[in-house]
Write an enzyme that holds these catalytic residues in place. Structure first.
Site, mmCIF file in Angstrom:
data_model
loop_
_atom_site.group_PDB
_atom_site.id
_atom_site.type_symbol
_atom_site.label_atom_id
_atom_site.label_comp_id
_atom_site.label_asym_id
_atom_site.label_seq_id
_atom_site.Cartn_x
_atom_site.Cartn_y
_atom_site.Cartn_z
ATOM 1 N N ASP A 106 20.061 75.828 57.607
ATOM 2 C CA ASP A 106 20.492 74.504 57.168
ATOM 3 C C ASP A 106 21.476 73.848 58.136
ATOM 4 O O ASP A 106 21.952 72.742 57.880
ATOM 5 C CB ASP A 106 21.118 74.586 55.771
ATOM 6 C CG ASP A 106 20.289 73.837 54.723
ATOM 7 O OD1 ASP A 106 19.327 73.161 55.118
ATOM 8 O OD2 ASP A 106 20.617 73.923 53.528
ATOM 9 N N HIS A 151 34.215 80.921 56.865
ATOM 10 C CA HIS A 151 34.899 79.730 56.352
ATOM 11 C C HIS A 151 34.408 78.457 57.036
ATOM 12 O O HIS A 151 34.075 77.460 56.373
ATOM 13 C CB HIS A 151 36.408 79.910 56.551
ATOM 14 C CG HIS A 151 37.257 78.897 55.842
ATOM 15 N ND1 HIS A 151 37.657 77.723 56.427
ATOM 16 C CD2 HIS A 151 37.798 78.905 54.589
ATOM 17 C CE1 HIS A 151 38.417 77.042 55.577
ATOM 18 N NE2 HIS A 151 38.517 77.741 54.451
ATOM 19 N N ALA A 209 48.429 68.738 57.309
ATOM 20 C CA ALA A 209 48.084 67.689 56.349
ATOM 21 C C ALA A 209 49.214 66.684 56.156
ATOM 22 O O ALA A 209 48.969 65.496 55.930
ATOM 23 C CB ALA A 209 47.716 68.322 55.007
ATOM 24 N N TYR A 239 51.368 65.447 58.216
ATOM 25 C CA TYR A 239 51.696 64.516 59.295
ATOM 26 C C TYR A 239 51.137 63.129 58.978
ATOM 27 O O TYR A 239 50.062 62.990 58.377
ATOM 28 C CB TYR A 239 51.163 65.028 60.631
ATOM 29 C CG TYR A 239 51.841 66.294 61.101
ATOM 30 C CD1 TYR A 239 53.226 66.391 61.130
ATOM 31 C CD2 TYR A 239 51.095 67.397 61.505
ATOM 32 C CE1 TYR A 239 53.857 67.557 61.552
ATOM 33 C CE2 TYR A 239 51.710 68.562 61.931
ATOM 34 C CZ TYR A 239 53.094 68.637 61.944
ATOM 35 O OH TYR A 239 53.716 69.790 62.355
ATOM 36 N N SER A 289 40.159 73.541 51.038
ATOM 37 C CA SER A 289 39.411 73.660 52.291
ATOM 38 C C SER A 289 38.048 72.994 52.192
ATOM 39 O O SER A 289 37.480 72.570 53.204
ATOM 40 C CB SER A 289 39.204 75.134 52.653
ATOM 41 O OG SER A 289 40.370 75.696 53.189
#
Length: 637
Positions: free
Chosen positions: A168, A192, A296, A298, A348
C-alpha cells in the site's frame, strides 16, 4: 435607439460571445442546455412558443425576459415542483449556462438564475479496510475527495523510516535520508514511520488495505529515530534541515520531548523560512503531568492533539496553549511493516491526518504560502471545545471538506482577531458627503480586511474578493470610501464602495459571483455633465478596428489592445475573451476625442459604458479616475 435598451443589448452580446467550447463544458459540472430560473413571486406565467405569457398580455418585465430567452435559445420550461416559482429552463447547448445565468439575473422579473449542476455520489475508494477507517468519515474525507484527491505534494515523514516495499506504499515513497548514517537508506526497523505514512498517502482505491488521506501525495522518508523509536535533538534537527533542502512541502513530526532545544528550534525555523509547513504531535503524556512537548510547541509548528470517535479529547493527549488542532487518534487502521495493517493509537497518528489534509489543500491552492495553509486548516476546523480556540482542541477538530471549501475562496487569514466590516451607513438625504468617505485609522481595521494608507480606507468581504480577482489596483485603483448604503440606478438601496476608477454595488439577491456589480460609471458621469453620448459623432466600422453595431462606434489602436487584454474573469482560462472584456468595460459610447482631463492637460480619450480610456502617448493607455470624478460631480469631494 433608446437609452434604456443598451444594457439589455450588452447582455445579449455577452451571451453570444460566451458560447461554450466542448472542453469548457467537460470541465464544468453545469449541465449544458439547462438553467434554473426563479421568477418574481406572483407572476405565475405560462410558457408558449418559447416565451413566458400572463393573462392580459406580457408585461414589460416579461417582454425583456422573453428577449433574453430568444437570444439564448430558450425553449421548454417546467416548474421544479408544484407551488414553486423556480423553473427548469432549456437553452441552446451552444450557450454557456454560466453566462446565460448572469444575463438573466439582471432582469427585474428574475429573482435568480443559475446553472443546473450535476451531483454525484461521494467518492468512495474500494480499499478492503475502508469500512474500519472511522477517522475518514469523522473529518469528512469522502466529501473532500469529491473536490480533490490530492496531487504529488511531497510530505516528509521525520520518523523511524518507511517500509517502501509495503503493497500500500509501493510507488509512493521517494529516496530519503538517514540522519544516523548520512545515507539514503531510510528503511523502517520499528514500524512507527510506516504507520504514519499509510495514514497520509497509502495507495488508495486499489482494492486492498487502507485508504490514505492524500491519494497523490509522495512520502519523503527521513529516518531520525532508531529501532526502539529513540533519537535526539541532533538527529531530528539534521533530518528537518535535509527535508527542507530536498523538496518537502509539508513535514510531519510524530515525535517529541519535554526539553526545549535551541538546535531543534533553529532547524524548525530554518524549514519554516523555506516555506515548509511543519506539523507535529502534541504528545501522549497527559496522565504523566501533561508536559509541554517540543517541537510541537514552537510557534512555526502546527501542534495536533488526539480525539476519539465521539470527538472527545483522549485521556493520553497532551493539551496546552500551543495546541492548534485536534484530529482522530484512536484505532486508526494503517500500514505496518512487512505488508501488514493495524489500528494504532496516539497523537502520533493524529498529526499525519492533518498532514494528509494539508496535502489536499496545497493541491488546490499551490499559490499559497505555508502559513496560509495552516490558517485554512485551523479556521475550517469544527469547534468542539469551548467557543473559539481552547487548550484541548486548539481551533477545533480537523475537517477536510471545510478546509477545501475555505481554500477555494480564501483571500486572507480570518483568525487574527478579525473585526466585522462596519455596517454600511446610508448616504445623507441632504446631498452632503457620506461619513464613509472620511479616512479611518489603520488600527481600527481588523486583520480580515486590507488597509490602504494611500487613501486611508479598507477593503473586505465580497468587494475585496471581487477586486482581487478582476484586476485589483491597475483596474479599479485604491478604495476611496468604506461601504455605505446608496440608491442604485433602479432606485433601490444597495451597499456600495467607491474606488479611484469605479464604484462597486452589492446585490445579495444574485448568486455569487454576480452579487457584485459594476456601475455604468462612464454613462453616469456623462449624464451628470449633461453630455448625451447619443449625440457624439459615430465612427461606424473602421479597418483594423472592432465595431459595435449597437452604438455605431469602433475601438481602434491603441485602445483596442488594452480592451482585449483586460476583463472580468469568467472561465478561469488564460487571456481575456470578448465577453470578459465587454463585461468589464462595456461598449464604446464615444469616438476617440480630445478632452481636458486636468487643468491644461489635453489627451485623446474614448468613453465606454463603464470606463474612460486615456491615451498617454507611446502606446500607454490608462483608465480614467472616474470614481474620483463621480464623487466630485456629486459634490462629495
Amino acid at each position: 435607439m433608446k437609452h434604456t435598451t443598451l444594457a439589455l443589448i450588452t447582455l445579449l452580446i455577452v451571451l453570444s460571445a460566451l458560447a461554450q467550447s466542448p472542453a469548457a463544458a467537460a470541465a464544468s459540472s453545469a449541465i449544458p442546455g439547462e438553467l434554473l430560473v426563479r421568477l418574481r413571486p406572483g407572476l405565475q406565467p405560462t410558457l408558449r412558443g418559447g416565451a413566458f405569457q400572463v393573462a392580459g398580455g406580457p408585461s414589460a418585465d416579461l417582454t425583456l425576459l422573453n428577449r433574453e430567452l430568444a437570444a439564448i435559445g430558450g425553449g421548454d420550461a417546467a416548474l421544479i415542483s408544484p407551488g414553486s416559482d423556480t423553473y427548469r429552463l432549456t437553452i441552446s447547448s451552444d450557450v454557456s449556462p454560466v453566462a446565460a445565468a448572469a444575463a438573466l439575473s439582471h432582469l427585474s422579473a428574475v429573482v435568480y438564475a443559475e446553472p443546473n449542476h450535476r451531483l454525484v455520489a461521494q467518492r468512495t475508494p474500494n480499499d478492503s479496510v475502508i469500512d474500519q477507517q472511522w477517522g475518514l468519515s469523522n473529518v469528512q474525507a469522502f466529501e473532500a475527495w469529491d473536490i480533490t484527491t490530492g496531487g504529488e505534494i511531497v510530505i516528509a515523514v521525520v520518523d523511524t523510516g518507511v517500509d517502501a516495499g509495503h503493497p500500500d506504499l509501493r510507488g509512493k515513497v521517494l529516496p530519503g535520508y538517514n540522519a544516523f548514517t548520512g545515507g539514503s537508506d531510510a528503511s523502517d526497523d520499528n514500524g512507527h514511520g510506516t504507520a504514519v505514512s499509510g495514514l497520509i498517502a497509502a495507495n488508495t482505491n486499489n482494492g486492498k488495505g487502507v485508504a490514505g488521506l492524500c491519494w497523490g501525495c509522495k512520502i519523503l522518508p527521513i529516518k531520525v529515530l532508531n529501532s526502539r523509536g529513540g533519537g535526539d535533538d541532533a538527529s531530528v534537527a539534521a533530518g528537518i534541515r535535509w527535508a527542507a533542502d530536498n523538496g518537502a512541502r509539508i513535514l510531519n513530526m510524530s515525535l517529541g520531548g519535554s526539553d526545549e532545544s535551541q538546535t531543534l528550534r533553529d532547524a524548525v525555523d530554518y524549514a519554516a523560512g523555506k516555506g515548509v509547513l511543519l506539523i507535529a504531535a502534541s504528545g501522549n503524556e497527559h496522565e504523566a503531568g501533561n508536559p509541554v512537548s517540543y517541537p510541537a510547541a514552537y510557534d512555526t509548528v502546527v501542534a495536533v492533539s488526539a480525539t476519539g470517535n465521539t470527538d472527545v479529547i483522549t485521556g493520553f493527549s497532551n493539551t496546552g496553549s500551543y495546541v492548534d488542532l485536534a484530529a482522530p487518534g484512536v484505532g486508526l487502521w494503517t500500514t505496518l511493516p512487512g505488508g501488514g495493517y493495524g489500528p494504532p493509537n496516539g497523537t502520533s497518528f493524529s498529526s499525519p491526518y492533518v498532514a494528509g489534509v494539508a496535502g489536499l489543500v496545497f493541491t488546490l491552492r499551490p499559490d499559497l504560502p505555508s502559513q496560509d495553509i495552516a490558517c485554512i486548516l485551523k479556521a475550517s476546523a469544527d469547534d468542539k471545545g469551548d467557543p473559539g480556540r481552547d487548550d484541548a482542541y486548539g481551533w477545533g477538530r480537523l475537517n477536510a471538506l471545510k478546509a477545501l471549501q475555505l481554500a477555494q475562496t480564501y483571500t486572507g487569514c480570518p483568525l487574527n482577531a478579525p473585526s466585522p466590516a462596519p455596517a454600511p451607513s446610508p448616504a445623507p438625504s441632504d446631498g452632503s458627503a457620506p461619513s464613509a468617505l472620511a479616512p479611518i485609522p489603520a488600527d481600527s481595521v481588523g486583520a480580515d480586511r486590507a488597509y490602504f494608507p494611500e487613501t486611508g480606507h479598507s477593503l473586505g468581504g465580497e468587494f475585496r474578493r471581487y477586486w482581487q480577482r478582476h484586476g485589483g489596483l491597475a483596474i479599479f485603483g485604491y478604495p476611496t470610501s468604506e461601504e455605505f448604503s446608496e440608491a442604485g440606478a433602479d432606485g433601490q438601496s444597495y451597499m456600495v464602495q467607491y474606488f479611484e476608477r469605479h464604484r462597486f454595488e452589492f446585490h445579495p439577491e444574485n448568486p455569487a459571483p454576480y452579487n457584485v456589480l459594476l456601475s455604468r460609471i462612464g454613462d453616469d458621469i456623462l449624464k451628470i455633465q449633461g453630455r448625451d453620448w447619443f449625440a457624439f459623432p459615430k465612427t461606424g466600422p473602421q479597418p483594423g478596428c472592432l465595431a459595435f453595431e449597437q452604438t455605431d462606434q469602433s475601438i481602434c489602436e491603441p485602445f483596442l489592445s488594452y480592451w482585449r487584454s483586460n476583463g472580468l474573469e469568467f472561465d478561469g482560462r488564460a487571456g481575456k475573451s470578448y465577453a470578459e472584456s465587454l463585461a468589464l468595460f462595456g461598449q464604446p459610447i464615444s469616438p476617440p476625442q480630445t478632452e481636458e482631463v486636468g487643468p491644461g492637460i489635453f489627451i485623446t480619450v474614448q468613453w465606454f459604458e463603464r470606463a474612460r480610456f486615456e491615451d498617454h502617448g507611446s502606446g500607454k493607455v490608462l483608465l480614467g479616475l472616474l470614481g474620483n470624478e463621480l464623487l466630485r460631480a456629486r459634490g462629495w469631494r
